[in-house]
Write an enzyme that holds these catalytic residues in place. Sequence first.
Site, mmCIF file in Angstrom:
data_model
loop_
_atom_site.group_PDB
_atom_site.id
_atom_site.type_symbol
_atom_site.label_atom_id
_atom_site.label_comp_id
_atom_site.label_asym_id
_atom_site.label_seq_id
_atom_site.Cartn_x
_atom_site.Cartn_y
_atom_site.Cartn_z
ATOM 1 N N ASP A 104 0.772 -1.138 -0.046
ATOM 2 C CA ASP A 104 -0.071 -0.086 -0.049
ATOM 3 C C ASP A 104 1.072 1.116 0.182
ATOM 4 O O ASP A 104 1.750 1.278 0.811
ATOM 5 C CB ASP A 104 -1.033 0.062 1.005
ATOM 6 C CG ASP A 104 -2.233 1.018 1.125
ATOM 7 O OD1 ASP A 104 -3.320 0.687 0.873
ATOM 8 O OD2 ASP A 104 -1.902 2.140 1.018
ATOM 9 N N CYS B 205 -15.484 -0.040 -3.530
ATOM 10 C CA CYS B 205 -16.407 0.195 -2.831
ATOM 11 C C CYS B 205 -17.175 1.427 -3.185
ATOM 12 O O CYS B 205 -17.810 2.058 -2.329
ATOM 13 C CB CYS B 205 -16.095 0.144 -1.429
ATOM 14 S SG CYS B 205 -14.902 1.325 -0.855
HETATM 15 C C1 LIG Z 1 -10.058 0.695 -0.711
HETATM 16 S S1 LIG Z 1 -8.499 0.673 0.176
HETATM 17 C C2 LIG Z 1 -7.937 -0.926 0.385
HETATM 18 C C3 LIG Z 1 -8.708 -1.503 1.301
HETATM 19 C C4 LIG Z 1 -8.137 -2.724 1.668
HETATM 20 N N1 LIG Z 1 -7.821 -3.733 0.500
HETATM 21 C C5 LIG Z 1 -8.874 -3.590 2.818
HETATM 22 O O1 LIG Z 1 -9.552 -4.472 2.461
HETATM 23 O O2 LIG Z 1 -8.841 -3.352 4.040
HETATM 24 C C6 LIG Z 1 -7.428 1.734 -1.061
HETATM 25 C C7 LIG Z 1 -5.914 1.844 -0.788
HETATM 26 O O3 LIG Z 1 -5.143 2.118 -1.842
HETATM 27 C C8 LIG Z 1 -4.293 2.678 -1.319
HETATM 28 N N2 LIG Z 1 -3.473 3.528 -2.448
HETATM 29 C C9 LIG Z 1 -3.852 4.531 -3.098
HETATM 30 N N3 LIG Z 1 -3.045 4.812 -4.183
HETATM 31 C C10 LIG Z 1 -2.259 3.858 -4.336
HETATM 32 C C11 LIG Z 1 -0.882 3.678 -5.341
HETATM 33 N N4 LIG Z 1 -0.741 4.344 -6.133
HETATM 34 N N5 LIG Z 1 -0.419 2.346 -4.800
HETATM 35 C C12 LIG Z 1 -0.817 1.361 -4.012
HETATM 36 N N6 LIG Z 1 -1.972 1.569 -3.290
HETATM 37 C C13 LIG Z 1 -2.560 2.879 -3.236
HETATM 38 C C14 LIG Z 1 -4.528 3.769 -0.223
HETATM 39 O O4 LIG Z 1 -3.671 4.066 0.455
HETATM 40 C C15 LIG Z 1 -5.614 2.876 0.420
HETATM 41 O O5 LIG Z 1 -5.028 2.348 1.326
#
Ligand SMILES: C[S@@+](CC[C@H](N)C(=O)[O-])C[C@H]1O[C@@H](n2cnc3c(N)ncnc32)[C@H](O)[C@@H]1O
Lengths: 269, 372
Positions: B192, B298
């Site tokens: 992440d 989501c």
């Molecule tokens: C919807 S949340 C993920 C929730 C997680 N999968 C869970 O079930 O608990 C999206 C995540 O993507 C991360 N994110 C945003 N941009 C990103 C990037 N360029 N590369 C990797 N992660 C990223 C954010 O920090 C965030 O934590």
Amino acid sequence: PLQPTLHDRELNPLSRQPVTELSLPSLVDMGFTDSQAEQMYEATSKLRGTSTSKHALSTLTALFVLGLNPSSVQKILEKCPELYTVTESQFQQRIGNMRKLGLVEGSLQRVVSHYPQILTVPVKTVKNVVLFLKEKCLFTFQQVTDLLRDSPAVVLEDRGQLEYKFQYVYFRMGIKQAEMVKSRLFRYTLEEVRCRHCFLERRGLYQTPDKKGQTMIINPKLDSILHFDQDTFLTNVANASAEEYEVFQRLMAREWLEEEQLQGNIEAD
Amino acid sequence: EKWAVTRTKYPATTLALQNFDATYSVQLGQLWPSVRAALLSERKYGALLNNYCHDDVQAELQAKGCKDFPTDKEIEVQPCLEQEPEVAGEEESCRVSVEKSDPDAQQLPPLQLSPNIKCLVFPRGDITRFKPARPDMFGCLGYYLMDAASVLPCLALNVQEGHNVLDLCAAPGGKTLALLQTKSIGFLCVNDTSVSRTSRLRKVLQSYVPKPFLSEGKLRITSFDGTKWGEIERNTFDRVLVDVPCTTDRHSLMEDDNNIFSKNRTGERRRLPQLQLALLLAGIEAACPGGEILYSTCTLSQVQNLSVVEQAIHTAREDHGIHLQVVDLRPLAHMFRKTFQFAPNLPLGVMVVPHIAANFGPIYMCKLRRLA
Ligand SMILES: C[S@@+](CC[C@H](N)C(=O)[O-])C[C@H]1O[C@@H](n2cnc3c(N)ncnc32)[C@H](O)[C@@H]1O
């Protein structure tokens, strides 16, 4: 106890003189049928011999003076036996006050038949409620009369609840006094009003008007929100299933309870 | 005072609602009022059961009326099982639809799900809440509370023994934890971009999974920009979960803090589909030929769901020569229709839409298979 019968009456013609206690014959004399008279006699038996027993007669007189017929009077007293304890002068004051509030013949009978409890309420209490409706809620004299006629129970509603309900409908729903009167708002509990309104609001079917009184959608009339039974409300107004509303009501009840508890905690701090 | 100065005319939650009213009423039609009311009402949780915990938490929860939804499924065959997912890479247009004519389709193995994932929920219409989980004698918590619909992407990923798995956007780690419950992963890469969120994820894993299972030989946690993954580690993973950042519809309606609809984040919000596309493409590149990629969000937004997947399929083929097959998830929607409400007739992927009596989601997911 000794039961007076018609027989006694024949033997004792002098009993037609000033009556201070209710007897079966006097009830029949007033126009009640035998069975009505017996029921009423039975109902007042607990009072006999107490200081209030002498009011029973004035109660009947007062109701007859209003122009109610014996069977209405009987129903009223069945609904509200407390009326037996009201004194003659209290009746005069209370009925006089209601007349002053614009409840003239017809309305007056209707109110007393529907909500006889109103005659147990001191004039002062009624005056305070009326003052509140006029000064805090800005209802006109005529609107107050209509409110009392359609929802006489307001006179005994908890002041806090009443104020909250008014403010909720006025500010949150953006509804003016005239519409509140027309829709008989005060017949419904705060919970009913709030639950139906919130349901519509969350479904996107109700919007609080802005300062200019405008909304992006056309809100349903308050009357159509409150008036229908639940099924009709759901099909005609909310366009939702019974399951959805049933779960929603439970969620709201919990939400409000928790809000109150939170409020209680804050006040206790 | 400061509050008065910084207060804007419309709070972000109101802006979010206005945005949803405009877009979703068109997209969902008649369903929108019902979904709207659900989104604005208290959500339901599921208890993801922790298989590493020693207490018999499942029995405890079942005694309270909960059911493990993955086992509480409908099994009868339904017509859409007969439909063969089309090979998107072989079509001219990038519009993906599902072909219905293949006579062999009925012989396809039924949709396989990741094993061992248990998630307990209270039945439809039951609004009972879960208590916070308690630790067992080793300090391991019994369950993790999360949107039960978020477990679906992990089930759909179909993890198998010894698989090399990448969780590209993993924090705060609910889905990572669900994937670990399969106990069949060979090696798990958890990533992440947010350092603070990654450290939260680390703490979550530590309170649920015993140390030996989190050793370097089994698990790696990184904080890279996921869009760059294709440059680092290509053609590697059997399974890739791409759970992208999105407008997080439910959160955006409820919390003004850190809200993607606040005025100063407009640019970021507009760029979301771009970022989502880049992440999905990186996930596709990271998968090995034959490997499977699961895209999830989501949000109910078509632009962030369907459009991103369509575009990714197209770009993967045009720019990277990678051909993809859409795996039909409708059997899964059918299987779990008792627990969740699914959007009807989605042309691509499946979507859980909130219903007040089954207030889970929204979750969109679409599964892709890399062809050799
Ligand atoms: C919807 S949340 C993920 C929730 C997680 N999968 C869970 O079930 O608990 C999206 C995540 O993507 C991360 N994110 C945003 N941009 C990103 C990037 N360029 N590369 C990797 N992660 C990223 C954010 O920090 C965030 O934590």
